[in-house]
Enzyme design. Structure first.
Site, PDB file in Angstrom:
ATOM      1  N   GLU A 165     -11.916  -3.759   4.420  1.00  0.00           N
ATOM      2  CA  GLU A 165     -11.400  -2.462   4.142  1.00  0.00           C
ATOM      3  C   GLU A 165     -10.768  -1.764   5.070  1.00  0.00           C
ATOM      4  O   GLU A 165     -11.210  -1.809   6.400  1.00  0.00           O
ATOM      5  CB  GLU A 165     -12.556  -1.680   3.615  1.00  0.00           C
ATOM      6  CG  GLU A 165     -12.373  -0.744   2.297  1.00  0.00           C
ATOM      7  CD  GLU A 165     -12.153  -1.745   1.332  1.00  0.00           C
ATOM      8  OE1 GLU A 165     -10.862  -1.495   0.856  1.00  0.00           O
ATOM      9  OE2 GLU A 165     -13.294  -1.998   0.646  1.00  0.00           O
ATOM     10  N   HIS A 166      -9.509  -0.977   4.929  1.00  0.00           N
ATOM     11  CA  HIS A 166      -8.889  -0.694   5.874  1.00  0.00           C
ATOM     12  C   HIS A 166      -8.247  -1.251   6.776  1.00  0.00           C
ATOM     13  O   HIS A 166      -8.024  -0.811   8.260  1.00  0.00           O
ATOM     14  CB  HIS A 166      -9.339   0.805   6.351  1.00  0.00           C
ATOM     15  CG  HIS A 166      -9.680   1.855   5.489  1.00  0.00           C
ATOM     16  ND1 HIS A 166      -8.668   2.682   5.147  1.00  0.00           N
ATOM     17  CD2 HIS A 166     -10.796   2.138   4.726  1.00  0.00           C
ATOM     18  CE1 HIS A 166      -9.099   3.426   4.087  1.00  0.00           C
ATOM     19  NE2 HIS A 166     -10.251   3.292   3.884  1.00  0.00           N
ATOM     20  N   THR A 167      -8.141  -2.660   6.614  1.00  0.00           N
ATOM     21  CA  THR A 167      -7.648  -3.644   7.550  1.00  0.00           C
ATOM     22  C   THR A 167      -6.219  -3.857   7.234  1.00  0.00           C
ATOM     23  O   THR A 167      -5.555  -4.325   8.073  1.00  0.00           O
ATOM     24  CB  THR A 167      -8.421  -4.943   7.564  1.00  0.00           C
ATOM     25  OG1 THR A 167      -8.645  -5.129   6.094  1.00  0.00           O
ATOM     26  CG2 THR A 167      -9.852  -4.803   8.089  1.00  0.00           C
ATOM     27  N   SER A 170       3.184   6.730 -22.308  1.00  0.00           N
ATOM     28  CA  SER A 170       1.742   6.208 -22.007  1.00  0.00           C
ATOM     29  C   SER A 170       1.173   6.575 -23.626  1.00  0.00           C
ATOM     30  O   SER A 170       1.113   7.487 -23.890  1.00  0.00           O
ATOM     31  CB  SER A 170       1.136   6.979 -20.876  1.00  0.00           C
ATOM     32  OG  SER A 170      -0.109   6.869 -20.963  1.00  0.00           O
ATOM     33  N   GLY A 181     -10.851   4.351  -7.559  1.00  0.00           N
ATOM     34  CA  GLY A 181     -10.350   3.081  -6.483  1.00  0.00           C
ATOM     35  C   GLY A 181     -10.527   1.666  -7.338  1.00  0.00           C
ATOM     36  O   GLY A 181     -10.663   0.990  -6.344  1.00  0.00           O
ATOM     37  N   SER A 231      -7.658   0.572  -8.373  1.00  0.00           N
ATOM     38  CA  SER A 231      -6.300   0.239  -8.008  1.00  0.00           C
ATOM     39  C   SER A 231      -5.656   0.276  -9.607  1.00  0.00           C
ATOM     40  O   SER A 231      -4.739  -0.664  -9.884  1.00  0.00           O
ATOM     41  CB  SER A 231      -6.121  -1.145  -7.472  1.00  0.00           C
ATOM     42  OG  SER A 231      -6.422  -0.841  -6.234  1.00  0.00           O
ATOM     43  N   GLU A 272       5.252   2.556  -3.543  1.00  0.00           N
ATOM     44  CA  GLU A 272       3.994   3.484  -3.277  1.00  0.00           C
ATOM     45  C   GLU A 272       4.203   4.062  -1.842  1.00  0.00           C
ATOM     46  O   GLU A 272       3.868   5.377  -1.825  1.00  0.00           O
ATOM     47  CB  GLU A 272       2.843   2.427  -3.122  1.00  0.00           C
ATOM     48  CG  GLU A 272       1.496   3.606  -2.991  1.00  0.00           C
ATOM     49  CD  GLU A 272       0.119   3.036  -3.885  1.00  0.00           C
ATOM     50  OE1 GLU A 272       0.613   2.061  -5.086  1.00  0.00           O
ATOM     51  OE2 GLU A 272      -0.853   3.376  -3.822  1.00  0.00           O
ATOM     52  N   ASP A 308      -3.666  -4.058  -2.542  1.00  0.00           N
ATOM     53  CA  ASP A 308      -3.728  -3.914  -4.010  1.00  0.00           C
ATOM     54  C   ASP A 308      -2.738  -4.546  -4.728  1.00  0.00           C
ATOM     55  O   ASP A 308      -2.860  -5.108  -5.882  1.00  0.00           O
ATOM     56  CB  ASP A 308      -3.824  -2.419  -4.263  1.00  0.00           C
ATOM     57  CG  ASP A 308      -4.719  -1.618  -3.674  1.00  0.00           C
ATOM     58  OD1 ASP A 308      -5.776  -2.510  -3.019  1.00  0.00           O
ATOM     59  OD2 ASP A 308      -4.792  -0.500  -3.317  1.00  0.00           O
TER      60      ASP A 308
HETATM   61  C1  GLA Z   1      -6.312   1.521  -0.600  1.00  0.00           C
HETATM   62  C2  GLA Z   1      -4.980   1.153  -0.395  1.00  0.00           C
HETATM   63  C3  GLA Z   1      -5.326  -0.362   0.358  1.00  0.00           C
HETATM   64  C4  GLA Z   1      -6.171  -0.405   1.274  1.00  0.00           C
HETATM   65  C5  GLA Z   1      -7.392   0.204   0.821  1.00  0.00           C
HETATM   66  C6  GLA Z   1      -8.482   0.183   1.984  1.00  0.00           C
HETATM   67  O1  GLA Z   1      -6.791   0.837  -1.891  1.00  0.00           O
HETATM   68  O2  GLA Z   1      -4.092   0.963  -1.377  1.00  0.00           O
HETATM   69  O3  GLA Z   1      -3.909  -0.566   0.860  1.00  0.00           O
HETATM   70  O4  GLA Z   1      -5.767   0.102   2.368  1.00  0.00           O
HETATM   71  O5  GLA Z   1      -7.256   1.621   0.429  1.00  0.00           O
HETATM   72  O6  GLA Z   1      -8.964  -1.198   2.405  1.00  0.00           O
END
Ligand code: GLA
Length: 370
Positions: free
Chosen positions: A35-37, A66, A116, A118, A152, A164
């Site tokens: 995560e956040h990598t 939609s 969260g 996506s 994005e 994502d």
């Molecule tokens: C969101 C972002 C991803 C990623 C995560 C954290 O989902 O869209 O690119 O950075 O947060 O891991």
């Protein structure tokens, strides 16, 4: 066609009075670890979920419809709504010289928005794949993912990484996807949960957030500062030993990223050897690091992870960006209901929102259905 694809197709016909030329769909995702990598050039290990957004497209005017919101928005103007994602994709494809002409589209989906999982990547990936097929471009999945990320980052204005979009476009059923976010190499890692007698439980804490309104961009900026202080291109290149050169916020953020990258690679080894206890241990460690060093957890996410541990889950952690949204747990098959019940009781007792639970199976990435 899947049910969602049929819904999009029917909506197109009803709205525009013609058959769609292409129907495609793309899934949401959960991230198992890493995560956040991604925006630090590191490693991630997501899998696609069995919730998708489908789009039916054709050439011509008529806008973006939609079914879920029951509204039509024009292709043209940015307006901070769901339509910015497909607009952004068309924009990024044009910018890259792919020459997407006038199109209209109808969308239908069941990826819960703002939690969260996506939904934004799912709508981007479905749109990109559909427009690519509509124009007969034959762009690779990897390039489409990069275009979606550009949409994005530059159109919607969130500095998100590539995870994502990669997950939505490249995952395979029954597998997780290891992505090296620097080289953009990706590899499927078998994830046969059923065989291992396990279930992947997702707890949506119902604390909604859009990334643009959170500390996401701040976290990213802190990582960039830390990399500069260490004299490395990205935190991917930082070592544990070098962290002593940092202090304060930069130290904490960098310590998470360095340790999380190592955990992803260990987690892949554990999965390859079907060592789910080890995999679970890494999930708990990831959560602690996101809570204490990256500071993106919430009371709700922490509570779910604690309750999961008390109920004997192999592992549990927040998934996605944090700041609300979802957490996951790996539990023995048949234990989901008990965990969900216990969690709902604790949440009610603490005055949290009523959580929603899902059991997902690792599913296929984006597909053209027609
Ligand atoms: C969101 C972002 C991803 C990623 C995560 C954290 O989902 O869209 O690119 O950075 O947060 O891991």
């Amino acid at each position: 066609m899947r049910e969602m694809e049929q819904r999009a197709s029917r909506a197109y016909t009803k709205k525009f009075g013609a058959e769609p030329e292409v129907v495609a769909s793309a899934p949401g995702r959960v991230n198992l670890i890493g995560e956040h990598t991604d925006y630090n050039g590191g490693f991630v290990l997501p899998c696609a979920i069995d919730r998708r957004i489908a789009v039916a497209v054709g050439t011509g005017e008529g806008g973006l419809y939609s079914t879920d919101f029951d509204e039509t928005r024009q292709v043209g103007e940015k307006d901070s709504s769901w339509a910015d994602y497909p607009r952004g994709v068309a924009w990024a494809m044009d910018e890259a010289g792919y020459g997407v002409g006038a199109f209209r589209a109808a969308f239908a989906g069941d990826v819960p928005p703002g939690s969260g999982l996506s939904s934004s990547a799912a709508i981007e990936a479905a749109t990109a794949l559909a427009l690519d097929a509509l124009s007969g471009l034959g762009t690779s999945r990897k390039n489409l993912a990069v275009l979606c990320q550009r949409a994005e980052n530059e159109y919607v204005g969130v500095g998100s990484g590539i995870m994502d979009q990669y997950a939505s476009l490249l995952c395979e059923a029954g597998a997780a996807l290891l992505v090296d976010c620097r080289s953009l190499e990706a590899q499927s890692v078998p994830l046969d949960l059923e065989d291992a007698g396990l279930a992947l439980v997702v707890c949506d804490t119902r604390v909604e957030r859009g990334l643009a309104d959170t500390g996401y961009n701040d976290r990213r900026a802190a990582c960039e500062r830390a990399a500069r202080e260490l004299g490395v291109k990205e935190l991917r290149d930082a070592t544990e030993e070098s962290l002593g050169l940092l202090s304060g916020e930069e130290l904490k953020r960098a310590r998470h990223v360095v340790s999380e990258n190592a955990r992803v690679l260990e987690a892949v080894e554990a999965l390859e050897d079907s060592k789910f206890d080890e995999f679970g241990r890494l999930m708990y460690a990831s959560h602690a690091s996101l809570r204490d060093d990256y500071e993106v957890s919430t009371r709700e996410l922490d509570a779910f992870v604690e309750i999961s541990e008390e109920h004997g889950a192999r592992g549990a952690r927040l998934t996605g960006a944090g700041f609300g949204g979802c957490a996951i747990a790996l539990v023995a098959e048949g234990k989901t209901a008990a965990l969900a019940k216990a969690c709902a009781e604790v949440f009610a007792g603490r005055g949290f929102e009523e959580p929603v639970f899902y059991e997902f199976v690792p599913s296929a990435g984006a597909e053209v259905a027609l």
